[in-house]
Write a protein that holds these residues in place. Structure first.
Motif, PDB file in Angstrom:
ATOM      1  N   LEU A  38      -7.262 -17.450 -25.186  1.00 45.97           N
ATOM      2  CA  LEU A  38      -7.492 -16.222 -24.422  1.00 45.97           C
ATOM      3  C   LEU A  38      -8.139 -15.198 -25.337  1.00 45.97           C
ATOM      4  CD1 LEU A  38      -7.015 -14.379 -21.903  1.00 45.97           C
ATOM      5  CD2 LEU A  38      -4.802 -13.812 -22.935  1.00 45.97           C
ATOM      6  N   PHE A  39      -9.197 -14.582 -24.846  1.00 45.51           N
ATOM      7  CA  PHE A  39      -9.785 -13.489 -25.610  1.00 45.51           C
ATOM      8  C   PHE A  39     -10.001 -12.285 -24.702  1.00 45.51           C
ATOM      9  CE2 PHE A  39     -13.380 -15.897 -24.069  1.00 45.51           C
ATOM     10  CZ  PHE A  39     -14.436 -15.009 -23.901  1.00 45.51           C
ATOM     11  N   LEU A 120     -15.456   5.209 -21.370  1.00 39.82           N
ATOM     12  CA  LEU A 120     -14.878   3.964 -20.851  1.00 39.82           C
ATOM     13  C   LEU A 120     -13.474   4.120 -20.294  1.00 39.82           C
ATOM     14  CD1 LEU A 120     -16.049   1.552 -23.708  1.00 39.82           C
ATOM     15  CD2 LEU A 120     -17.059   1.808 -21.442  1.00 39.82           C
ATOM     16  N   GLY A 121     -12.793   5.206 -20.634  1.00 38.30           N
ATOM     17  CA  GLY A 121     -11.402   5.357 -20.215  1.00 38.30           C
ATOM     18  C   GLY A 121     -10.497   4.387 -20.956  1.00 38.30           C
ATOM     19  N   MET A 122      -9.378   4.038 -20.340  1.00 37.49           N
ATOM     20  CA  MET A 122      -8.429   3.129 -20.967  1.00 37.49           C
ATOM     21  C   MET A 122      -8.967   1.699 -20.845  1.00 37.49           C
ATOM     22  SD  MET A 122      -5.822   0.801 -21.081  1.00 37.49           S
ATOM     23  CE  MET A 122      -5.487   0.422 -19.383  1.00 37.49           C
ATOM     24  N   ARG A 123      -8.976   0.990 -21.959  1.00 37.83           N
ATOM     25  CA  ARG A 123      -9.447  -0.387 -22.010  1.00 37.83           C
ATOM     26  C   ARG A 123      -8.493  -1.220 -22.858  1.00 37.83           C
ATOM     27  NH1 ARG A 123     -14.600  -1.550 -19.630  1.00 37.83           N
ATOM     28  NH2 ARG A 123     -15.117   0.365 -18.553  1.00 37.83           N
ATOM     29  N   GLY A 124      -8.798  -2.495 -22.999  1.00 32.71           N
ATOM     30  CA  GLY A 124      -8.035  -3.364 -23.877  1.00 32.71           C
ATOM     31  C   GLY A 124      -8.733  -3.487 -25.218  1.00 32.71           C
ATOM     32  N   LYS A 125      -7.952  -3.642 -26.265  1.00 36.28           N
ATOM     33  CA  LYS A 125      -8.525  -3.895 -27.583  1.00 36.28           C
ATOM     34  C   LYS A 125      -9.207  -5.259 -27.579  1.00 36.28           C
ATOM     35  CE  LYS A 125      -5.166  -1.235 -30.223  1.00 36.28           C
ATOM     36  NZ  LYS A 125      -4.170  -1.267 -31.310  1.00 36.28           N
ATOM     37  N   ARG A 126     -10.071  -5.450 -28.555  1.00 36.31           N
ATOM     38  CA  ARG A 126     -10.718  -6.749 -28.739  1.00 36.31           C
ATOM     39  C   ARG A 126      -9.729  -7.640 -29.489  1.00 36.31           C
ATOM     40  NH1 ARG A 126     -15.840  -7.755 -28.304  1.00 36.31           N
ATOM     41  NH2 ARG A 126     -16.475  -5.589 -28.636  1.00 36.31           N
ATOM     42  N   GLU A 142      -8.515  -7.152 -33.484  1.00 40.98           N
ATOM     43  CA  GLU A 142      -9.550  -6.493 -34.271  1.00 40.98           C
ATOM     44  C   GLU A 142      -9.190  -5.044 -34.594  1.00 40.98           C
ATOM     45  OE1 GLU A 142     -12.035  -7.939 -35.598  1.00 40.98           O
ATOM     46  OE2 GLU A 142     -12.608  -9.607 -34.305  1.00 40.98           O
ATOM     47  N   GLU A 143      -9.661  -4.599 -35.736  1.00 42.32           N
ATOM     48  CA  GLU A 143      -9.640  -3.178 -36.054  1.00 42.32           C
ATOM     49  C   GLU A 143     -10.679  -2.506 -35.162  1.00 42.32           C
ATOM     50  OE1 GLU A 143      -7.573  -1.550 -38.143  1.00 42.32           O
ATOM     51  OE2 GLU A 143      -6.559  -3.472 -38.414  1.00 42.32           O
ATOM     52  N   PRO A 144     -10.528  -1.210 -34.857  1.00 41.80           N
ATOM     53  CA  PRO A 144     -11.520  -0.538 -34.001  1.00 41.80           C
ATOM     54  C   PRO A 144     -12.942  -0.711 -34.530  1.00 41.80           C
ATOM     55  CG  PRO A 144      -9.616   0.865 -34.333  1.00 41.80           C
ATOM     56  CD  PRO A 144      -9.434  -0.325 -35.249  1.00 41.80           C
ATOM     57  N   SER A 150     -11.472 -12.005 -33.883  1.00 42.65           N
ATOM     58  CA  SER A 150     -11.286 -12.406 -32.487  1.00 42.65           C
ATOM     59  C   SER A 150     -12.356 -13.376 -32.009  1.00 42.65           C
ATOM     60  CB  SER A 150     -11.279 -11.168 -31.577  1.00 42.65           C
ATOM     61  OG  SER A 150     -12.546 -10.540 -31.595  1.00 42.65           O
ATOM     62  N   SER A 151     -13.239 -13.780 -32.895  1.00 38.64           N
ATOM     63  CA  SER A 151     -14.333 -14.662 -32.495  1.00 38.64           C
ATOM     64  C   SER A 151     -13.838 -16.085 -32.212  1.00 38.64           C
ATOM     65  CB  SER A 151     -15.405 -14.713 -33.598  1.00 38.64           C
ATOM     66  OG  SER A 151     -14.918 -15.441 -34.714  1.00 38.64           O
TER      67      SER A 151
END
Length: 159
Positions: A38-39, A120-126, A142-144, A150-151
Motif C-alpha cells: 500500500l502506498f 490542498l487542505g488536509m491530505r495524507g503524508k507520502r 517520508e519527511e515533508p 516510499s518508492s
C-alpha cells in the motif's frame, strides 16, 4: 498516535472507482488474508505522485507480485472519480485505487498532513507499507517534501 509496524490497520471504508461509479470496500475486505503493498500520495495528478511515485509501482508490479505481494494499492485523500481518472491516465490497471475522500483512513493512521499552504487542505503524508492479513509489517513514511523511502524500489528492497 501514529501507526507502526505490528499494528492492525484501522477499520475504515474506502471508495474504489468502478464501472458504475464509486464502490465501497472495507479495509477488512481488502486486506484480510492478503499481502498488500500500500502506498499513499498527497494527491492524484500532483507532480511527484504522477511522475515518480505511481509510475514506480506500475513498473515494479511484476517484481512485487513475484516477491509475494497479492495486491498493490494506492490511496490518496481524493474522491473515487479523480482516482479513477488518474489510474486511466497513468495506465495503472494493476494498481487498486483506494479513495480516502474525507481523509478518515490517514487520520486514523496518524499520517495526515496539512497542505493548506499549497491550496490542498488536509491530505495524507507520502508513505508506503507492507500489510499482511491486515497488520502492518513494514512502514516507510517520508519527511515533508521528500521522495525516497516510499518508492516501489525501496519497498521491494525490503522484501
Amino acid at each position: 498516535m501514529t501507526i507502526k509496524a505490528g499494528d492492525a490497520l484501522p477499520q475504515t471504508t474506502f471508495m474504489i472507482p468502478g464501472d458504475s461509479g464509486p464502490e465501497p470496500r472495507t479495509a477488512e475486505a481488502l486486506f484480510k488474508g492478503r499481502t498488500v503493498a500500500l502506498f499513499s500520495v498527497p494527491g492524484a495528478f500532483t507532480p511527484t505522485c504522477s511522475a515518480r511515485h505511481l509510475p514506480g509501482f506500475i513498473e515494479q508490479a511484476g517484481a512485487l507480485k513475484a516477491a509475494g505481494v497479492d495486491l498493490i494499492a494506492c490511496t490518496a485523500v481524493n474522491d473515487a472519480f479523480v482516482m479513477g481518472a488518474w489510474s486511466r491516465a497513468a495506465g495503472a490497471e494493476g494498481i487498486t485505487m483506494l479513495a480516502d475522500g474525507n481523509g478518515d483512513f490517514v487520520r486514523a493512521l496518524g499520517l495526515e498532513m496539512d497542505g493548506s499552504k499549497f491550496g490542498l487542505g488536509m491530505r495524507g503524508k507520502r508513505f508506503s507499507m507492507l500489510v499482511e492479513d491486515g497488520v502492518v509489517k513494514i512502514l516507510n513514511v517520508e519527511e515533508p517534501g521528500a521522495f525516497e523511502v516510499s518508492s516501489a524500489d525501496y519497498l521491494l528492497g525490503q522484501l
